[in-house]
Design a protein around this motif. Structure first.
Motif, mmCIF file in Angstrom:
data_model
loop_
_atom_site.group_PDB
_atom_site.id
_atom_site.type_symbol
_atom_site.label_atom_id
_atom_site.label_comp_id
_atom_site.label_asym_id
_atom_site.label_seq_id
_atom_site.Cartn_x
_atom_site.Cartn_y
_atom_site.Cartn_z
ATOM 1 N N TRP A 70 0.827 -1.208 0.000
ATOM 2 C CA TRP A 70 0.000 0.000 0.000
ATOM 3 C C TRP A 70 0.860 1.256 0.000
ATOM 4 O O TRP A 70 1.933 1.306 0.601
ATOM 5 C CB TRP A 70 -0.892 -0.002 1.239
ATOM 6 N N SER A 71 0.364 2.288 -0.680
ATOM 7 C CA SER A 71 0.991 3.602 -0.606
ATOM 8 C C SER A 71 -0.046 4.688 -0.819
ATOM 9 O O SER A 71 -0.929 4.555 -1.678
ATOM 10 C CB SER A 71 2.096 3.751 -1.656
ATOM 11 N N ASP A 72 0.047 5.725 -0.026
ATOM 12 C CA ASP A 72 -0.724 6.943 -0.237
ATOM 13 C C ASP A 72 0.111 7.825 -1.155
ATOM 14 O O ASP A 72 1.118 8.387 -0.742
ATOM 15 C CB ASP A 72 -0.968 7.637 1.105
ATOM 16 N N LEU A 73 -0.300 7.906 -2.409
ATOM 17 C CA LEU A 73 0.498 8.661 -3.376
ATOM 18 C C LEU A 73 0.304 10.159 -3.166
ATOM 19 O O LEU A 73 -0.434 10.815 -3.892
ATOM 20 C CB LEU A 73 0.117 8.265 -4.802
ATOM 21 N N GLY A 74 0.985 10.690 -2.182
ATOM 22 C CA GLY A 74 0.822 12.094 -1.875
ATOM 23 C C GLY A 74 1.906 12.990 -2.435
ATOM 24 O O GLY A 74 1.753 14.210 -2.459
ATOM 25 N N THR A 75 3.011 12.380 -2.872
ATOM 26 C CA THR A 75 4.156 13.174 -3.316
ATOM 27 C C THR A 75 4.857 12.473 -4.475
ATOM 28 O O THR A 75 4.676 11.277 -4.715
ATOM 29 C CB THR A 75 5.177 13.346 -2.176
ATOM 30 N N TRP A 76 5.690 13.225 -5.188
ATOM 31 C CA TRP A 76 6.532 12.618 -6.201
ATOM 32 C C TRP A 76 7.470 11.599 -5.566
ATOM 33 O O TRP A 76 7.781 10.564 -6.158
ATOM 34 C CB TRP A 76 7.340 13.688 -6.925
ATOM 35 N N GLY A 77 7.917 11.883 -4.348
ATOM 36 C CA GLY A 77 8.797 10.945 -3.655
ATOM 37 C C GLY A 77 8.124 9.608 -3.390
ATOM 38 O O GLY A 77 8.744 8.548 -3.523
ATOM 39 N N SER A 78 6.835 9.640 -3.021
ATOM 40 C CA SER A 78 6.117 8.387 -2.773
ATOM 41 C C SER A 78 5.910 7.618 -4.075
ATOM 42 O O SER A 78 5.973 6.392 -4.096
ATOM 43 C CB SER A 78 4.778 8.660 -2.078
ATOM 44 N N LEU A 79 5.674 8.334 -5.180
ATOM 45 C CA LEU A 79 5.556 7.665 -6.470
ATOM 46 C C LEU A 79 6.886 7.034 -6.857
ATOM 47 O O LEU A 79 6.935 5.892 -7.333
ATOM 48 C CB LEU A 79 5.104 8.657 -7.544
ATOM 49 N N TYR A 80 7.965 7.756 -6.637
ATOM 50 C CA TYR A 80 9.300 7.229 -6.940
ATOM 51 C C TYR A 80 9.564 5.935 -6.176
ATOM 52 O O TYR A 80 10.081 4.955 -6.730
ATOM 53 C CB TYR A 80 10.354 8.284 -6.592
#
Length: 353
Positions: free
Chosen positions: A275-285
């Protein structure tokens, strides 16, 4: 409980524009193909509940400015199930509104509430966990939230402390919640990781419709009164005008503060399904594949030279050549181009205005 009694609520009213230049106020991140897979985050959220909930029992709560986008992206969802907020009032009014609306249609409904902008990599495990939690809330008066097993000392998420000393009698994977914790500093997050009883708060909630409306009656009566008095018009042509009139009267408060931190029968199901909360470019990376040099590429015909630890999102470009960058975001959309250090992405909003 029969699948026909399962209802899904997707909260899609956020104005998140952290993925600029792709996301904007007119088209926030939940409506864009962040992962480059041909489906938006909203569509991926809808997809992962297949087999759990019928499309006729899917409800979308969004800002009235985005209703047309929702209809376009989710044509299988009945138009009457797209509920529009006239203004932003955080998650408690949003959830109270849709749960009363569902109760009018199905007084025994079992509900899962999910944000629209998360990603899940192990969908089979996700469905297994959600299905067992729906069974649990269908048989009890419990409210369940999904707690994600942390993989790092994350300071961008809230945490849930579970009482792991004993599990529920009905389900050995579900435990009582000891406390909810705000986003911590790094030192506190490190302590949480070592403790093993702390989990990331995913913002995914599961409950029976009668359980949640009773919780609103008890713990958030001012918000509840607004929607309970509107029951006679819910599902009728008068609903929209009455909601437009009364929704702005609601206090702006999250469901965590309004209900979760006050109610007694609160449980957590610790889970691990990527799971990930895609809140930032860093989280997408962090959630995408990297080449040998740490670069993540979403796009076609991208040539990279002497560059490391970059995220490149250029779906609309015929050819892209990048040389000599380390730790950068490179993103393009509709004539807008972003080249920014990953470490400075909190300034993107400032840069893009």
């Amino acid at each position: 409980m029969s699948q026909s009694k399962n209802h899904l609520v997707i909260m899609a009213g956020g104005v998140g524009s952290r993925f600029w230049p792709m996301s904007t106020a007119e088209c926030p991140k939940q409506f864009i193909d962040v992962l480059g897979v041909g489906r938006t985050l909203l569509q991926l959220t809808f997809d992962r509940f297949k087999g759990i909930c019928e499309p006729s029992n899917v409800w979308i709560v969004t800002n009235q400015n985005y209703s047309d986008i929702v209809r376009e992206q989710l044509p299988d969802v009945p138009e009457d199930n797209i509920l529009c907020e006239p203004c932003r009032r955080n998650t408690a009014p949003c959830i109270c509104y849709v749960c009363w609306r569902i109760k009018v249609k199905d007084p025994k409904a079992n509900i899962v509430v999910s944000p629209s902008d998360h990603i899940v990599t192990n969908e089979n495990e996700f469905r297994r966990v959600v299905t067992q939690c729906l069974k649990f809330t269908g048989e009890t008066d419990a409210i369940v939230t999904l707690g994600m097993k942390p993989t790092r000392p994350e300071t961008g998420y809230g945490y849930i402390q579970a009482d792991l000393s004993s599990s529920s009698m009905r389900n050995k994977e579900i435990f009582r919640v000891d406390s909810f914790r705000e986003k911590p500093d790094l030192q506190t997050a490190l302590q949480y990781i070592r403790n093993k009883s702390y989990f990331w708060n995913s913002g995914i909630f599961i409950w029976n419709v009668n359980t949640i409306v009773n919780a609103f009656r008890m713990y958030s009566p001012n918000i509840n009164k607004i929607f309970e008095k509107l029951v006679p018009v819910l599902g009728t042509p008068q609903e929209r005008s009455e909601i437009d009139k009364w929704f702005p009267e609601c206090e702006s408060i999250s469901v965590d503060y309004a209900i979760m931190e006050k109610a007694e029968e609160i449980f957590v199901c610790p889970a691990d399904f990527g799971w990930s909360d895609l809140g930032t470019w860093g989280s997408l990376y962090s959630q995408t594949k990297h080449d040998l040099y740490g670069n993540s590429v979403i796009g076609e015909n991208v040539k990279i030279y002497d560059s490391h630890n970059c995220i490149i999102h250029t779906l609309g470009m015929d050819k892209v050549v990048i040389q000599g960058l380390d730790g950068y975001i490179i993103a393009q959309e509709d004539g807008r181009l972003l080249i920014c250090k990953l470490s400075e992405e909190q300034r993107i909003k400032q840069f893009s205005e």
